[in-house]
Scaffold this motif. Structure first.
Motif, PDB file in Angstrom:
ATOM      1  N   ILE A  57      -0.112  -1.305  -5.185  1.00  0.00           N
ATOM      2  CA  ILE A  57      -0.709  -0.425  -4.182  1.00  0.00           C
ATOM      3  C   ILE A  57      -0.128  -0.617  -2.792  1.00  0.00           C
ATOM      4  O   ILE A  57      -0.559   0.034  -1.835  1.00  0.00           O
ATOM      5  CB  ILE A  57      -2.240  -0.599  -4.137  1.00  0.00           C
ATOM      6  CG1 ILE A  57      -2.636  -2.016  -3.705  1.00  0.00           C
ATOM      7  CG2 ILE A  57      -2.850  -0.254  -5.484  1.00  0.00           C
ATOM      8  CD1 ILE A  57      -4.129  -2.199  -3.467  1.00  0.00           C
ATOM      9  N   GLY A  58       0.867  -1.499  -2.638  1.00  0.00           N
ATOM     10  CA  GLY A  58       1.565  -1.619  -1.362  1.00  0.00           C
ATOM     11  C   GLY A  58       0.643  -1.868  -0.187  1.00  0.00           C
ATOM     12  O   GLY A  58      -0.212  -2.753  -0.202  1.00  0.00           O
ATOM     13  N   SER A  59       0.787  -1.035   0.839  1.00  0.00           N
ATOM     14  CA  SER A  59       0.100  -1.286   2.107  1.00  0.00           C
ATOM     15  C   SER A  59      -1.396  -1.027   2.091  1.00  0.00           C
ATOM     16  O   SER A  59      -2.069  -1.314   3.090  1.00  0.00           O
ATOM     17  CB  SER A  59       0.757  -0.474   3.230  1.00  0.00           C
ATOM     18  OG  SER A  59       2.004  -1.029   3.574  1.00  0.00           O
ATOM     19  N   ILE A  60      -1.954  -0.513   0.992  1.00  0.00           N
ATOM     20  CA  ILE A  60      -3.417  -0.498   0.907  1.00  0.00           C
ATOM     21  C   ILE A  60      -3.923  -1.935   0.972  1.00  0.00           C
ATOM     22  O   ILE A  60      -5.066  -2.189   1.372  1.00  0.00           O
ATOM     23  CB  ILE A  60      -3.876   0.216  -0.378  1.00  0.00           C
ATOM     24  CG1 ILE A  60      -3.436   1.683  -0.350  1.00  0.00           C
ATOM     25  CG2 ILE A  60      -5.390   0.143  -0.537  1.00  0.00           C
ATOM     26  CD1 ILE A  60      -3.788   2.463  -1.603  1.00  0.00           C
ATOM     27  N   THR A  61      -3.056  -2.881   0.648  1.00  0.00           N
ATOM     28  CA  THR A  61      -3.384  -4.307   0.791  1.00  0.00           C
ATOM     29  C   THR A  61      -3.813  -4.628   2.214  1.00  0.00           C
ATOM     30  O   THR A  61      -4.672  -5.496   2.436  1.00  0.00           O
ATOM     31  CB  THR A  61      -2.169  -5.162   0.403  1.00  0.00           C
ATOM     32  OG1 THR A  61      -1.766  -4.849  -0.934  1.00  0.00           O
ATOM     33  CG2 THR A  61      -2.471  -6.644   0.497  1.00  0.00           C
ATOM     34  N   LYS A  62      -3.232  -3.946   3.195  1.00  0.00           N
ATOM     35  CA  LYS A  62      -3.559  -4.224   4.595  1.00  0.00           C
ATOM     36  C   LYS A  62      -5.042  -4.000   4.886  1.00  0.00           C
ATOM     37  O   LYS A  62      -5.646  -4.709   5.697  1.00  0.00           O
ATOM     38  CB  LYS A  62      -2.699  -3.362   5.519  1.00  0.00           C
ATOM     39  CG  LYS A  62      -1.221  -3.714   5.530  1.00  0.00           C
ATOM     40  CD  LYS A  62      -0.443  -2.839   6.495  1.00  0.00           C
ATOM     41  CE  LYS A  62       1.003  -3.288   6.623  1.00  0.00           C
ATOM     42  NZ  LYS A  62       1.778  -3.109   5.395  1.00  0.00           N
ATOM     43  N   THR A  63      -5.646  -3.025   4.231  1.00  0.00           N
ATOM     44  CA  THR A  63      -7.068  -2.785   4.454  1.00  0.00           C
ATOM     45  C   THR A  63      -7.886  -3.964   3.950  1.00  0.00           C
ATOM     46  O   THR A  63      -8.872  -4.374   4.589  1.00  0.00           O
ATOM     47  CB  THR A  63      -7.497  -1.484   3.769  1.00  0.00           C
ATOM     48  OG1 THR A  63      -6.704  -0.407   4.271  1.00  0.00           O
ATOM     49  CG2 THR A  63      -8.965  -1.186   4.036  1.00  0.00           C
ATOM     50  N   SER A 288      -2.339   4.529   2.901  1.00  0.00           N
ATOM     51  CA  SER A 288      -1.306   4.828   1.922  1.00  0.00           C
ATOM     52  C   SER A 288      -0.547   3.539   1.633  1.00  0.00           C
ATOM     53  O   SER A 288      -0.684   2.540   2.348  1.00  0.00           O
ATOM     54  CB  SER A 288      -0.351   5.899   2.456  1.00  0.00           C
ATOM     55  OG  SER A 288       0.203   5.490   3.707  1.00  0.00           O
ATOM     56  N   GLY A 289       0.263   3.567   0.580  1.00  0.00           N
ATOM     57  CA  GLY A 289       1.025   2.378   0.243  1.00  0.00           C
ATOM     58  C   GLY A 289       2.248   2.722  -0.583  1.00  0.00           C
ATOM     59  O   GLY A 289       2.259   3.700  -1.325  1.00  0.00           O
ATOM     60  N   SER A 290       3.279   1.904  -0.450  1.00  0.00           N
ATOM     61  CA  SER A 290       4.472   2.075  -1.278  1.00  0.00           C
ATOM     62  C   SER A 290       5.224   0.756  -1.353  1.00  0.00           C
ATOM     63  O   SER A 290       5.223  -0.035  -0.416  1.00  0.00           O
ATOM     64  CB  SER A 290       5.385   3.171  -0.711  1.00  0.00           C
ATOM     65  OG  SER A 290       5.948   2.766   0.528  1.00  0.00           O
ATOM     66  N   LEU A 295       3.938   4.313  -5.589  1.00  0.00           N
ATOM     67  CA  LEU A 295       3.349   5.052  -4.482  1.00  0.00           C
ATOM     68  C   LEU A 295       1.832   5.049  -4.658  1.00  0.00           C
ATOM     69  O   LEU A 295       1.342   5.095  -5.790  1.00  0.00           O
ATOM     70  CB  LEU A 295       3.854   6.498  -4.458  1.00  0.00           C
ATOM     71  CG  LEU A 295       5.359   6.703  -4.241  1.00  0.00           C
ATOM     72  CD1 LEU A 295       5.733   8.157  -4.530  1.00  0.00           C
ATOM     73  CD2 LEU A 295       5.748   6.311  -2.825  1.00  0.00           C
ATOM     74  N   ALA A 296       1.094   5.016  -3.540  1.00  0.00           N
ATOM     75  CA  ALA A 296      -0.370   4.922  -3.640  1.00  0.00           C
ATOM     76  C   ALA A 296      -1.027   5.568  -2.433  1.00  0.00           C
ATOM     77  O   ALA A 296      -0.459   5.614  -1.336  1.00  0.00           O
ATOM     78  CB  ALA A 296      -0.792   3.456  -3.741  1.00  0.00           C
ATOM     79  N   SER A 297      -2.244   6.047  -2.643  1.00  0.00           N
ATOM     80  CA  SER A 297      -3.035   6.597  -1.540  1.00  0.00           C
ATOM     81  C   SER A 297      -4.515   6.485  -1.862  1.00  0.00           C
ATOM     82  O   SER A 297      -4.938   6.710  -2.997  1.00  0.00           O
ATOM     83  CB  SER A 297      -2.676   8.068  -1.289  1.00  0.00           C
ATOM     84  OG  SER A 297      -3.539   8.642  -0.314  1.00  0.00           O
TER      85      SER A 297
END
Length: 463
Positions: A57-63, A288-290, A295-297
């Motif tokens: 999930i890429g940058s959804i990790t930031k949340t 969003s994430g990549s 790719l993820a949202s």
């Protein structure tokens, strides 16, 4: 969900998978805190992914990392205005505040020094200095929004320092386990999708490496499923006192960084670990994430109480944010939210009830309403103007929650006999009548009062 709504959702992801040339694409829709639809499309018959299939999930990790930091703030272990140096000395980026890092206003570079970190084993960067480089800053601290992956690596290190445990351990103990996100992990756990690159000019694919990001993990390491992210979206909408309150999540959803010029046009802003997008008439929050191969949202329309998750296993192709925004729109338009029934308040303080009704700031009319949730709402009687809801402080005053009056204090000024003279809102005086002669209005009110005109009123000749 109505059959027509389900078909429209299925059609949208089918178009996204086919036109985006994604090996597979999965999606889920959440309404009123529960998953109401799940769909999947794949190029491999007999191997359809479901709500338990992991994707990166890429940058959804930031949340998730942002939630951990807000927990530290809510426990009083740090303040968002604290410079990083106070808690994590010696990074070379210590002037940036914790809020700067959360909102991408730290001035840090967007990426790490070479090589390309997303395709490089994380153990090659064991220290924070390896992530930041010799000159980590690209802009003055706090001056502009500049998305920074290394900034969230520093936040992960901050969590580790304050908690005395690894970012992964803290995340699992404090967020994943309480929310029941049992299929969210730092490494893939079967069943999971493989990441692919799809050739831009031929219908052929190439496997992408799935590197462990090491120090960069807090910026983009996680694997998850539509099932888990649907539960996470419900949490981001409502809060959970075991983890983070609704008020703190509302703070995360509030724009915290000034948008860049291009972002103003596109309607993009950033909060504290959450992206905000104006999509048509809707305000969508999420992330969003990549990463290579994925790719993820995740987007949420808080007003409609609808969220959507879209995951695909390709480096480029479909646009998950656009797809998830369309899924939200389809549900909101096809099945509009039914409001909760109106209910009167159970108890009311007479001294508060007497404040309800019209008030005037000079000559502009406002209406003060007491709502069933115990808040005061002050809104212009006509046209546009400053308005806000106010929460009681327990001492007879109220604090503004949004807009111009966010954080400002509303207090009632009474006469010696106990009657209300006026309302004081950040020094502005609101009276029951326009420039009420019986109220204490700064500058006084002309004793001759309101008048008509004899033709000589607009201009005074110079003497």
């Amino acid at each position: 969900m109505l059959p027509g709504t389900r078909r429209a959702l299925s059609h949208r992801i089918a178009v996204a998978q086919a036109e985006g040339r994604a090996p597979s694409l999965v999606a889920a829709v959440v309404r009123a805190g529960r998953t109401v639809w799940h769909g999947a499309r794949t190029s491999q018959e007999g191997h359809e992914p479901d709500e338990n299939t992991q994707y990166r999930i890429g940058s959804i990790t930031k949340t998730f990392t942002g939630v951990l930091v807000l927990r530290l703030r809510d426990e009083g272990l740090l303040d968002l205005t604290d410079p990083l140096e106070k808690h994590l000395p010696g990074t070379g980026a210590g002037e940036a505040t914790i809020a700067d890092l959360l909102a991408h206003t730290s001035g840090l570079a967007a990426e790490t020094p070479a090589p390309w970190w997303e395709r490089t084993p994380g153990e090659l960067r064991p220290e924070l200095s390896d992530v930041l480089g010799e000159k980590p800053l690209r802009h003055p601290v706090g001056r502009r929004f500049h998305y920074s992956n290394p900034g969230y690596t520093l936040l992960g290190a901050l969590v580790e320092k304050v908690r005395g445990a690894s970012w992964e351990e803290v995340l699992r103990r404090e967020v994943l386990e309480p929310l029941g996100l049992n299929r969210t992990s730092t490494r893939p756990e079967a069943p999971y999708a493989k990441g692919w690159a799809v050739h831009p000019w031929a219908d052929v694919v190439l496997p992408e490496p799935a590197e462990d990001l090491g120090r960069m993990a807090p910026a983009g390491q996680l694997w998850s499923t539509t099932g888990d992210l649907a539960r996470f979206a419900a949490f981001l909408t409502r809060g959970d006192e075991r983890i983070l309150s609704a008020d703190s999540l509302r703070e995360m959803r509030t724009p915290a960084a000034p948008p860049e010029e291009g972002d103003v046009v596109s309607g993009y802003a950033y909060g504290l670990g959450l992206e905000l997008r104006r999509w048509g008439e809707r305000l969508l929050v999420g992330h969003s994430g990549s990463l290579p191969g994925f790719l993820a949202s995740l987007v949420i329309d808080v007003e409609e109480d609808v969220a959507a998750v879209v995951l695909a296993n390709c480096t480029s192709g479909p646009l998950p944010v656009a797809v998830s925004a369309d899924l939200v729109r389809i549900v909101a338009e096809a099945e509009p939210r039914i409001p909760e029934p109106w209910r009167p308040m159970r108890e009311i303080d007479p001294s508060v009830l007497e404040l309800a009704g019209p008030w005037y700031w000079g000559t502009q009319g406002f209406g003060l309403r007491l709502t069933a949730d115990g808040l005061l709402s002050l809104e212009p009687l006509s046209g546009k103007g400053r308005g806000s809801r106010f929460r009681a402080n327990g001492d007879g005053t109220w604090t503004g929650l949004e807009g111009y009056y966010a954080g400002e204090v509303l207090r009632v000024v009474r006469r010696p006999d106990g009657s209300v003279d006026h309302l004081d809102l950040g020094s502005f005086v609101f009276t029951r009548r326009p420039y009420d002669t019986e109220a204490s209005v700064p500058g006084g009110v002309d004793p001759d009062g309101w008048r008509g005109t004899d033709g000589d009123w607009a201009v005074t000749d110079a003497v």
